[in-house]
Design a protein around this motif. Structure first.
Motif, PDB file in Angstrom:
ATOM      1  N   VAL A   9     -76.487  40.951   0.265  1.00  0.00           N
ATOM      2  CA  VAL A   9     -76.887  39.590  -0.108  1.00  0.00           C
ATOM      3  C   VAL A   9     -77.368  39.599  -1.548  1.00  0.00           C
ATOM      4  O   VAL A   9     -77.943  40.581  -2.026  1.00  0.00           O
ATOM      5  CB  VAL A   9     -78.007  39.023   0.797  1.00  0.00           C
ATOM      6  N   ARG A  10     -77.123  38.495  -2.220  1.00  0.00           N
ATOM      7  CA  ARG A  10     -77.501  38.430  -3.632  1.00  0.00           C
ATOM      8  C   ARG A  10     -78.134  37.066  -3.905  1.00  0.00           C
ATOM      9  O   ARG A  10     -77.515  36.188  -4.489  1.00  0.00           O
ATOM     10  CB  ARG A  10     -76.268  38.659  -4.505  1.00  0.00           C
ATOM     11  N   PRO A  11     -79.385  36.920  -3.471  1.00  0.00           N
ATOM     12  CA  PRO A  11     -80.044  35.628  -3.655  1.00  0.00           C
ATOM     13  C   PRO A  11     -80.255  35.333  -5.132  1.00  0.00           C
ATOM     14  O   PRO A  11     -80.336  36.247  -5.952  1.00  0.00           O
ATOM     15  CB  PRO A  11     -81.389  35.802  -2.953  1.00  0.00           C
ATOM     16  N   ARG A  12     -80.368  34.027  -5.424  1.00  0.00           N
ATOM     17  CA  ARG A  12     -80.554  33.632  -6.818  1.00  0.00           C
ATOM     18  C   ARG A  12     -82.004  33.303  -7.132  1.00  0.00           C
ATOM     19  O   ARG A  12     -82.332  32.975  -8.273  1.00  0.00           O
ATOM     20  CB  ARG A  12     -79.676  32.420  -7.135  1.00  0.00           C
ATOM     21  N   THR A  13     -82.858  33.345  -6.122  1.00  0.00           N
ATOM     22  CA  THR A  13     -84.264  33.002  -6.364  1.00  0.00           C
ATOM     23  C   THR A  13     -85.165  34.081  -5.783  1.00  0.00           C
ATOM     24  O   THR A  13     -84.776  34.820  -4.871  1.00  0.00           O
ATOM     25  CB  THR A  13     -84.642  31.678  -5.674  1.00  0.00           C
ATOM     26  N   ARG A  14     -86.368  34.106  -6.297  1.00  0.00           N
ATOM     27  CA  ARG A  14     -87.394  35.011  -5.787  1.00  0.00           C
ATOM     28  C   ARG A  14     -87.622  34.767  -4.297  1.00  0.00           C
ATOM     29  O   ARG A  14     -87.663  35.717  -3.499  1.00  0.00           O
ATOM     30  CB  ARG A  14     -88.685  34.757  -6.576  1.00  0.00           C
ATOM     31  N   ALA A  15     -87.726  33.488  -3.926  1.00  0.00           N
ATOM     32  CA  ALA A  15     -87.970  33.164  -2.520  1.00  0.00           C
ATOM     33  C   ALA A  15     -86.826  33.660  -1.646  1.00  0.00           C
ATOM     34  O   ALA A  15     -87.035  34.186  -0.554  1.00  0.00           O
ATOM     35  CB  ALA A  15     -88.156  31.655  -2.359  1.00  0.00           C
ATOM     36  N   GLY A  16     -85.607  33.490  -2.174  1.00  0.00           N
ATOM     37  CA  GLY A  16     -84.437  33.935  -1.425  1.00  0.00           C
ATOM     38  C   GLY A  16     -84.464  35.441  -1.203  1.00  0.00           C
ATOM     39  O   GLY A  16     -84.151  35.952  -0.123  1.00  0.00           O
ATOM     40  N   VAL A  17     -84.848  36.176  -2.249  1.00  0.00           N
ATOM     41  CA  VAL A  17     -84.937  37.634  -2.142  1.00  0.00           C
ATOM     42  C   VAL A  17     -85.978  38.022  -1.096  1.00  0.00           C
ATOM     43  O   VAL A  17     -85.732  38.860  -0.222  1.00  0.00           O
ATOM     44  CB  VAL A  17     -85.285  38.257  -3.518  1.00  0.00           C
ATOM     45  N   LEU A  18     -87.133  37.397  -1.197  1.00  0.00           N
ATOM     46  CA  LEU A  18     -88.222  37.753  -0.272  1.00  0.00           C
ATOM     47  C   LEU A  18     -87.847  37.407   1.165  1.00  0.00           C
ATOM     48  O   LEU A  18     -88.147  38.167   2.089  1.00  0.00           O
ATOM     49  CB  LEU A  18     -89.523  37.069  -0.695  1.00  0.00           C
ATOM     50  N   ALA A  19     -87.143  36.291   1.332  1.00  0.00           N
ATOM     51  CA  ALA A  19     -86.718  35.911   2.678  1.00  0.00           C
ATOM     52  C   ALA A  19     -85.708  36.927   3.219  1.00  0.00           C
ATOM     53  O   ALA A  19     -85.783  37.350   4.378  1.00  0.00           O
ATOM     54  CB  ALA A  19     -86.100  34.508   2.654  1.00  0.00           C
ATOM     55  N   ALA A  20     -84.784  37.337   2.361  1.00  0.00           N
ATOM     56  CA  ALA A  20     -83.757  38.298   2.789  1.00  0.00           C
ATOM     57  C   ALA A  20     -84.398  39.626   3.156  1.00  0.00           C
ATOM     58  O   ALA A  20     -84.045  40.263   4.151  1.00  0.00           O
ATOM     59  CB  ALA A  20     -82.729  38.485   1.689  1.00  0.00           C
ATOM     60  N   LEU A  21     -85.388  40.053   2.346  1.00  0.00           N
ATOM     61  CA  LEU A  21     -86.057  41.323   2.634  1.00  0.00           C
ATOM     62  C   LEU A  21     -86.845  41.235   3.930  1.00  0.00           C
ATOM     63  O   LEU A  21     -86.845  42.181   4.739  1.00  0.00           O
ATOM     64  CB  LEU A  21     -86.995  41.697   1.479  1.00  0.00           C
ATOM     65  N   ALA A  22     -87.483  40.082   4.128  1.00  0.00           N
ATOM     66  CA  ALA A  22     -88.260  39.910   5.349  1.00  0.00           C
ATOM     67  C   ALA A  22     -87.337  39.935   6.564  1.00  0.00           C
ATOM     68  O   ALA A  22     -87.636  40.566   7.579  1.00  0.00           O
ATOM     69  CB  ALA A  22     -89.028  38.591   5.295  1.00  0.00           C
ATOM     70  N   ALA A  23     -86.200  39.281   6.429  1.00  0.00           N
ATOM     71  CA  ALA A  23     -85.254  39.241   7.549  1.00  0.00           C
ATOM     72  C   ALA A  23     -84.718  40.632   7.859  1.00  0.00           C
ATOM     73  O   ALA A  23     -84.528  41.003   9.019  1.00  0.00           O
ATOM     74  CB  ALA A  23     -84.108  38.282   7.220  1.00  0.00           C
ATOM     75  N   ALA A  24     -84.471  41.401   6.812  1.00  0.00           N
ATOM     76  CA  ALA A  24     -83.882  42.733   7.028  1.00  0.00           C
ATOM     77  C   ALA A  24     -84.922  43.731   7.519  1.00  0.00           C
ATOM     78  O   ALA A  24     -84.599  44.681   8.233  1.00  0.00           O
ATOM     79  CB  ALA A  24     -83.260  43.223   5.730  1.00  0.00           C
ATOM     80  N   GLY A  25     -86.180  43.523   7.140  1.00  0.00           N
ATOM     81  CA  GLY A  25     -87.238  44.427   7.576  1.00  0.00           C
ATOM     82  C   GLY A  25     -86.946  45.864   7.170  1.00  0.00           C
ATOM     83  O   GLY A  25     -86.569  46.134   6.036  1.00  0.00           O
ATOM     84  N   GLU A  26     -87.062  46.775   8.120  1.00  0.00           N
ATOM     85  CA  GLU A  26     -86.879  48.196   7.825  1.00  0.00           C
ATOM     86  C   GLU A  26     -85.444  48.554   7.478  1.00  0.00           C
ATOM     87  O   GLU A  26     -85.184  49.624   6.923  1.00  0.00           O
ATOM     88  CB  GLU A  26     -87.336  49.041   9.026  1.00  0.00           C
ATOM     89  N   ASP A  27     -84.520  47.673   7.841  1.00  0.00           N
ATOM     90  CA  ASP A  27     -83.110  47.964   7.551  1.00  0.00           C
ATOM     91  C   ASP A  27     -82.706  47.558   6.140  1.00  0.00           C
ATOM     92  O   ASP A  27     -81.566  47.761   5.742  1.00  0.00           O
ATOM     93  CB  ASP A  27     -82.211  47.209   8.547  1.00  0.00           C
ATOM     94  N   GLY A  28     -83.631  46.951   5.403  1.00  0.00           N
ATOM     95  CA  GLY A  28     -83.276  46.419   4.102  1.00  0.00           C
ATOM     96  C   GLY A  28     -83.664  47.335   2.959  1.00  0.00           C
ATOM     97  O   GLY A  28     -84.564  48.174   3.080  1.00  0.00           O
ATOM     98  N   LYS A  29     -82.963  47.181   1.861  1.00  0.00           N
ATOM     99  CA  LYS A  29     -83.255  47.978   0.675  1.00  0.00           C
ATOM    100  C   LYS A  29     -82.946  47.111  -0.544  1.00  0.00           C
ATOM    101  O   LYS A  29     -81.945  46.397  -0.570  1.00  0.00           O
ATOM    102  CB  LYS A  29     -82.356  49.222   0.695  1.00  0.00           C
ATOM    103  N   VAL A  30     -83.828  47.193  -1.526  1.00  0.00           N
ATOM    104  CA  VAL A  30     -83.599  46.429  -2.757  1.00  0.00           C
ATOM    105  C   VAL A  30     -82.583  47.159  -3.628  1.00  0.00           C
ATOM    106  O   VAL A  30     -82.680  48.371  -3.816  1.00  0.00           O
ATOM    107  CB  VAL A  30     -84.927  46.262  -3.531  1.00  0.00           C
ATOM    108  N   LEU A  31     -81.607  46.410  -4.138  1.00  0.00           N
ATOM    109  CA  LEU A  31     -80.683  46.969  -5.128  1.00  0.00           C
ATOM    110  C   LEU A  31     -80.988  46.337  -6.481  1.00  0.00           C
ATOM    111  O   LEU A  31     -80.759  45.157  -6.690  1.00  0.00           O
ATOM    112  CB  LEU A  31     -79.225  46.685  -4.734  1.00  0.00           C
ATOM    113  N   ALA A  32     -81.553  47.159  -7.370  1.00  0.00           N
ATOM    114  CA  ALA A  32     -81.807  46.665  -8.729  1.00  0.00           C
ATOM    115  C   ALA A  32     -80.785  47.336  -9.643  1.00  0.00           C
ATOM    116  O   ALA A  32     -79.651  46.900  -9.725  1.00  0.00           O
ATOM    117  CB  ALA A  32     -83.238  46.973  -9.129  1.00  0.00           C
ATOM    118  N   GLY A  33     -81.167  48.450 -10.303  1.00  0.00           N
ATOM    119  CA  GLY A  33     -80.199  49.163 -11.134  1.00  0.00           C
ATOM    120  C   GLY A  33     -79.263  50.010 -10.287  1.00  0.00           C
ATOM    121  O   GLY A  33     -78.092  50.193 -10.599  1.00  0.00           O
ATOM    122  N   GLY A  34     -79.822  50.578  -9.225  1.00  0.00           N
ATOM    123  CA  GLY A  34     -78.992  51.355  -8.292  1.00  0.00           C
ATOM    124  C   GLY A  34     -78.675  52.766  -8.764  1.00  0.00           C
ATOM    125  O   GLY A  34     -77.924  53.478  -8.106  1.00  0.00           O
ATOM    126  N   GLN A  35     -79.246  53.190  -9.877  1.00  0.00           N
ATOM    127  CA  GLN A  35     -78.837  54.476 -10.437  1.00  0.00           C
ATOM    128  C   GLN A  35     -79.346  55.668  -9.613  1.00  0.00           C
ATOM    129  O   GLN A  35     -78.775  56.753  -9.679  1.00  0.00           O
ATOM    130  CB  GLN A  35     -79.289  54.596 -11.892  1.00  0.00           C
TER     131      GLN A  35
END
Lengths: 294, 164, 803
Positions: A9-35
């Protein structure tokens, strides 16, 4: 070496990101630079079910430099931070440390906040955060917390960020003009992770005497190790005996692990050598800063 | 169960390109196998060797450390896009030829893209800067000496081209 | 005018394509092919109890899953033992997919074919294999102890044992005035080309033909192996080495399991199939080299002249011996380098371990031999308090002694006779370039300011251009285009340029008209492969011979056409002309027309060549004993190898506190006979030196006691970047080889050979104590300093001087 499937998922807002992370819980991971993350995915050493790509959130890429602080957004790239003249003036240690982070091409994509959140004990920026008592702003759907450097790292690749949360900002106070800093490290090849690295900060008191002296070691323990040697160095000027004494004290306080690149004994030696070099260099930089100010 | 595909569009070497790919598809694979731009090579797939380096919005990045979906809307330049407009070899390509900067040629595209981006920011590099600029790319054939020579020669060629 | 091309630094013909990204490497081919991933053993020594693929079956995009049980006929037999040898008494090879036992981490067990590599890896991840795990054999000590066995039927883990002896070394040593004993060790590294292996196969079910591409150093070898395994006539298999992203030895080994499995699957599935090796696979399932431990005893006189040399060494050959014992044979025979001990005894034991197989990596056993010899010479110098160059000088074979017979049998089974070389001249050049005689003063000054610097040198002789043969084909088309082909393959050596230079020179044609193809069995079916620094010597000479016969035929036809004696003709710029009368001439392309009488006129030059246009009606269109076309095929097959040589010197600085090692200066003197293209030769040397530096200071394979390779990535296997490789200064000496028409010797491997010996010598000089084991890291050097302080590492004479 190809990543396992994941939901993206690639939300366009801070709220969208936080909602996506909350929904994913332990299964979620933030992708920033990814290096750091993508090699782990490709080797299938990590396989999160959901990747939340935060690169489209406009205010995440903000780098704010105020008279008192430097605030780094979660998609600010290492290279931007490294090349910012204003950052170099406000927090010289950032540039000093960033010049050791990997190679320029990696720095073009890798993010500084991501590097801190990754909590790799061999990361230069983890030591910077610890030494300067930087503050990590952690946000989740349930609210926002601020955690200082000394409390942020819990273990190797383990930080105070809980599942469903992310680091949305790292803040450093502008360094006093009486403070000099330095980052020194020894790595096997240029650009490799350090075998041992030292960030050092020295604050000068009256008459250019040392008032405070601290170092932060990386690639030495499970988290950055901060050691205060003000007790040994307070009140001195240039005196090789005291540098050596401080360095020995630091080396005697740590017990780094050995690995395929360096033994425990050698690492301890490097801690001593680099602490001495780091402190001396920080002291010189402090004198230079004071001189510039005058 | 079939894997979900996501539409992506980007500009590659000046042309709009698009595709529909699984989220996990690496940019390197998208370029090489979906767009058949096989000049970008894959030497390690963990971001160390630099063979897969491309330009993303003008900056050199590892295409094996990016997902194609993440660069949706971006502007990509690969080694295929670095020739001169008249089709002749671009300055870095020409310099590699003149200075014997390549042997097997597998790592070469990653060097050429890296150096092109570097010279945009450092048009007159010293030898030390040239060495540092290529220090994130692995080559097993050349021992790098002629690649460093190529960086300096490429700077000369670029500067000659700038002359009226 | 044709300008000279042989010996000139002609820019490479292959470059424009490669720098544009228009190269075609293995994974660039077969875009629609099925792709393959393997389940590889996670254990070093185990018995496979059960393979459960049921969970993988449901993966969308899965095509097929194969295990050993699916293999039939010759495919179910062991892979070939490629190079048998009488001393290899317990040679063992594996299966293309493991049969019951696995003997190293990385051995292929299950092959998964899917619509792409991502899905193939998904399926691999879902296959469950249960194992009975055995304690593995890791390292030479563990192999010698033989508490555990790699192969149940090899009770001592010994694959081979061999002794060669010239004179009675042991009694000569005993009778010598001085004796020294050294124990030495070198660890594993690997070729590590930037492109891994890869295979792509297309089965033509109509013609029953296999079309195959492999990232290999021998397409003829792969072709023959695949034909044998799949039970196909050789004529029904064609193999091409496309652009190959580096080889350095690992791709001469064949057939790799994948090289037979991929075509086998393509045939069964009747669909193109491709496998592209990833980096982790390359680390754990290709080949390594270098690990040996040596025990040296040497006897010598007051001048350092060696009377007897007795070397016993152990060689770690990994889990199987498909490539025979080439590596330790080369070590044992090339160890002597440019020296002439009065007597020599060498004994080696090759041992099985539960690790990746060992096959030649650039240098192929020579770096270890040179390490043993050069460490010995330095030890003699230290013992006698002599300068290291002086001890080398008194032991050199002199130019007047050439050809020099070492009375040993080389890797090709032929006598080890050096053909030519001038070692004293090389040494003089080397010392001048590095500033040998002035160094001591510099070293003392440096020491006064707290710096540790040291100088070292190392010499080697390299047998190059081993047989049995290579061939060359040269053809002039009626357009004037000159097609050249040879069977051996290219991995960046610039063959398309160097071979074109040879043809341009021999035939008198512009180099732009010459087009070279290599490594394609459709173009040239007889070949051995690219290894042992042999391509220029073998194919270069074969092509030269072919070009000479084309020239001869061209002059004969031109002589007829111009009505003059062929001996009065010359070829310049692609035109045959009467010497001294350039207007009396005929272009080669016209001769090509004349040489091939045609019935059909399909273009202008064909029009000129129809049987109605030319010829003497009293004779047949093709004269007896002639063939149509201006072309020729020839072979070069030498009696023995030709011996190149060289010497390197370096100055290093070691950090007194961190023990970091920095190379301040690196010089090379190299003699590979006549140079075809000095630019290419120099490039080969640079690359070799970088690998030598890597092998000496950075690279090693870190196996733990469980046989797990701990550093199987570019993060932890430390191949040097530009920042780790010094500037290399090169000097050339050209002592032509009397053995071949072009007077050339091989150059490909040379640069890497003396690396470890050289840097050990220089570090030793900086530190003042013995270095006996390479590679060396700062951590290890620092530990040696501690051990030295504690009296555990002997001080050298230079060290005593430093005190």
């Amino acid at each position: 070496m190809k990543p396992a499937p994941f939901e993206y998922v690639r939300p366009r807002t801070r709220a969208g990101v936080l909602a996506a992370l909350a929904a994913a819980g332990e299964d979620g991971k933030v992708l920033a630079g990814g290096q750091s993350l993508i090699p782990l995915l490709s080797m299938r050493l990590a396989s999160p079910k959901v990747l939340v790509d935060i690169n489209l959130v406009p205010d995440f890429s903000a780098l704010k430099i105020s008279p008192t602080h430097v605030e780094i957004g979660p998609t600010v790239r290492h290279q931007e931070l490294l090349t910012s003249e204003a950052v170099r003036k406000a927090v010289p240690l950032l540039a000093q440390a960033l010049s050791y982070v990997a190679h320029p091409v990696i720095r073009n994509r890798g993010t500084s906040v991501g590097s801190i959140a990754h909590a790799d004990p061999s990361g230069e920026l983890t030591a910077v955060l610890s030494l300067l008592d930087g503050v990590v702003t952690i946000e989740g759907q349930d609210g926002t917390r601020e955690v200082t450097g000394s409390d942020f790292f819990l273990g190797p690749l383990e930080s105070a960020i809980n599942s469903g949360e992310m680091a949305t900002r790292v803040t450093f106070g502008r360094l006093p003009t009486t403070m000099g800093t330095a980052c020194v490290e020894v790595s096997r090849r240029h650009g490799d992770y350090a075998l041992v690295g030292v960030c050092a900060a020295i604050v000068l008191g009256e008459d250019h005497q040392i008032d405070r002296a601290r170092i932060s070691l990386f690639s030495v323990g499970p988290t950055p190790i901060v050691i205060d040697v003000s007790g040994i160095l307070k009140g001195i000027r240039i005196d090789s005996k005291h540098w050596r004494e401080a360095a020995r004290f630091i080396a005697s306080s740590v017990d780094p692990d050995g690995d395929i690149h360096a033994t425990t004994a050698y690492r301890k030696n490097l801690v001593e050598v680099l602490s001495k070099r780091g402190l001396q260099c920080a002291y010189q930089n402090a004198l230079d800063r004071v001189a510039v100010k005058q | 169960m079939s894997e979900k595909h996501i539409d992506v569009s980007m500009t590659v070497n000046g042309f709009p390109r698009s595709g529909s790919v699984p989220a996990r598809r690496l940019l390197s694979d998208f370029l090489r196998h979906d767009l058949q731009l096989t000049g970008t090579h894959v030497g390690c797939e963990h971001g160390v060797c630099g063979a897969c380096t491309v330009l993303l919005n003008g900056k050199a990045v590892r295409s094996c450390l990016l997902f194609a979906v993440s660069v949706d809307g971006g502007e990509i330049v690969t080694v295929e896009g670095l020739a001169n407009q008249d089709g002749s070899l671009g300055p870095v390509q020409q310099a590699f030829h003149e200075c014997h900067g390549l042997q097997c040629g597998f790592c070469t595209p990653g060097f050429i893209t890296t150096i092109s981006a570097f010279l945009d920011e450092h048009p007159n590099p010293t030898e030390g800067q040239a060495r540092e600029a290529i220090a994130g790319n692995l080559c097993r054939c050349t021992g790098y000496q002629n690649i460093i020579k190529s960086v300096l020669r490429a700077a000369e060629i670029r500067n000659e081209m700038m002359q009226p | 005018m044709t300008t000279r091309t042989f010996g000139e630094p002609i820019l490479r013909r292959e470059d424009p394509r490669l720098v544009r990204g228009d190269g075609r490497y293995l994974d660039d081919l077969g875009q629609g092919a099925y792709e393959v991933a393997f389940l590889r053993s996670p254990h070093a020594s185990a018995r496979i109890l059960e393979i459960d693929a049921s969970a993988a079956i449901s993966v969308d995009g899965l095509i097929a899953i194969y295990t050993y049980e699916d293999l039939e006929g010759r495919m179910a037999e062991r892979l070939p033992l490629l190079i048998p040898h009488p001393s290899l008494t317990a040679g063992r090879t594996g299966y293309s997919l493991a049969k019951e036992y696995v003997r190293h981490v990385g051995e292929a067990i299950v092959m998964v074919v899917a619509s792409n590599r991502y899905i193939a890896e998904d399926a691999v991840g879902l296959i469950e294999v249960s194992y009975e795990i055995f304690p593995p054999v890791v390292g030479i000590e563990s192999a010698r102890a033989a508490d555990h066995l790699v192969h149940a039927d090899v009770s001592d883990n010994i694959s081979a044992h061999m002794i060669q002896e010239v004179g009675d070394a042991r009694s000569e040593i005993a009778n010598s005035k001085h004796q020294i004993v050294l124990d030495l060790e070198i660890e594993r590294s690997a070729s590590m080309p930037l492109e891994g292996k890869g295979v792509y196969a297309v089965w033509d079910s109509d013609a029953k033909e296999m079309r195959l591409w492999s990232s290999t150093q021998t397409s003829t070898g792969v072709r023959a192996a695949v034909a044998a395994k799949l039970n196909l006539p050789l004529q029904k298999v064609e193999c091409t080495a496309p652009d190959v992203g580096g080889g350095f030895g690992v791709k001469i080994m064949h057939p790799w399991p994948e090289e037979v499995l991929i075509p086998w699957a393509a045939q069964i599935l009747n669909h193109p199939v491709k496998w592209t090796e990833d980096r982790r696979e390359h680390f754990i399932s290709s080949a390594h080299e270098r690990q040996q431990s040596h025990h040296v005893e040497v006897g010598f006189d007051d001048d350092g002249r060696i009377a007897g040399l007795d070397v016993t060494f152990f060689h770690d050959n990994g889990s199987y011996t498909p490539y025979g014992i080439i590596v330790p044979i080369i070590t044992s025979t090339q160890l002597l380098g440019p020296y002439k001990p009065s007597s020599y005894r060498v004994e080696f034991t090759s041992l099985y371990t539960n690790t990746v197989i060992v096959t030649p990596y650039r240098g192929a056993g020579r770096p270890q031999g040179v390490f043993a010899m050069e460490r010995t010479i330095d030890a003699i110098a230290n013992y006698l308090g002599m300068s290291r160059d002086k001890v080398r000088d008194v032991n050199f074979i002199q130019p007047g002694e050439m050809p020099y017979d070492q009375h040993l049998t080389f890797q090709d089974g032929r006598p080890l006779i050096y053909d030519s070389g001038d070692y004293p001249a090389s040494m003089a050049m080397l010392k001048k370039m590095i500033g040998w005689d002035d160094f001591e003063e510099y070293q003392q000054l440096a020491r006064l300011s707290g710096r540790k610097v040291g100088i070292g040198m190392a010499c080697y002789v390299e047998g190059t251009g081993v047989g049995p043969y290579e061939g060359g084909f040269v053809q002039v088309e009626t357009s004037g285009r000159v097609n050249v082909s040879t069977g051996l393959t290219s991995q960046g050596q610039g063959h398309q340029t160097a071979f074109a230079q040879i043809v341009s020179e021999e035939l008198g044609v512009p180099i732009e008209d010459v087009f070279v193809e290599t490594g394609d069995t459709r173009r040239f079916a007889y070949a051995v492969g690219t290894f042992a620094s042999r391509a220029a010597v073998m194919s270069g000479n074969a092509i030269a011979l072919a070009a000479r016969s084309v020239r001869e035929k061209a002059l004969r036809i031109a002589g007829d056409a111009l009505e003059c004696d062929p001996r009065d003709l010359e070829i310049i710029g692609g035109v045959v002309q009467v010497k001294g009368d350039p207007t009396n001439c005929i272009p080669l392309k016209t001769i090509a027309v004349l040489s091939n009488p045609l019935r059909y006129a399909f273009d202008e030059s064909a029009q000129a060549a129809t049987q109605f246009a030319v010829g003497d009606t009293s004779k047949p269109p093709i004269l007896e004993g002639e063939e149509p076309g201006l072309e020729s095929r020839d072979y070069y097959s030498p009696l023995q190898s030709t011996f190149a040589s060289g010497m390197h010197a370096a100055i290093v600085e070691t950090d007194p506190e961190t023990a970091e090692i920095k190379i301040l200066k690196y010089v090379v003197v190299h003699d590979c006979g006549r140079l075809i293209n000095p630019m290419i030769v120099e490039g080969q040397i640079h690359g070799g030196v970088a690998q030598g530096v890597g092998g000496a200071l950075y690279e090693r394979m870190e196996y733990d006691e469980n046989g797990q390779l701990l550093n199987a990535s570019f993060m932890d296997f430390l191949m040097p970047y530009a920042t780790e490789v010094p500037f290399i200064e090169t000097g050339h000496l050209e002592t032509p080889s009397p053995l071949n028409p072009l007077g050339i010797k091989g150059a490909g491997e040379a640069g890497v050979i003396p690396g470890s010996a050289l840097l050990a010598s220089a570090i030793e000089d900086a530190e003042g104590f013995e270095i006996r084991k390479m590679p060396i890291s700062p951590s290890e050097l620092w530990q040696l300093r501690i051990d030295h302080q504690n009296g555990l590492v002997p001080t050298l004479k230079i060290g005593e001087k430093q005190k």
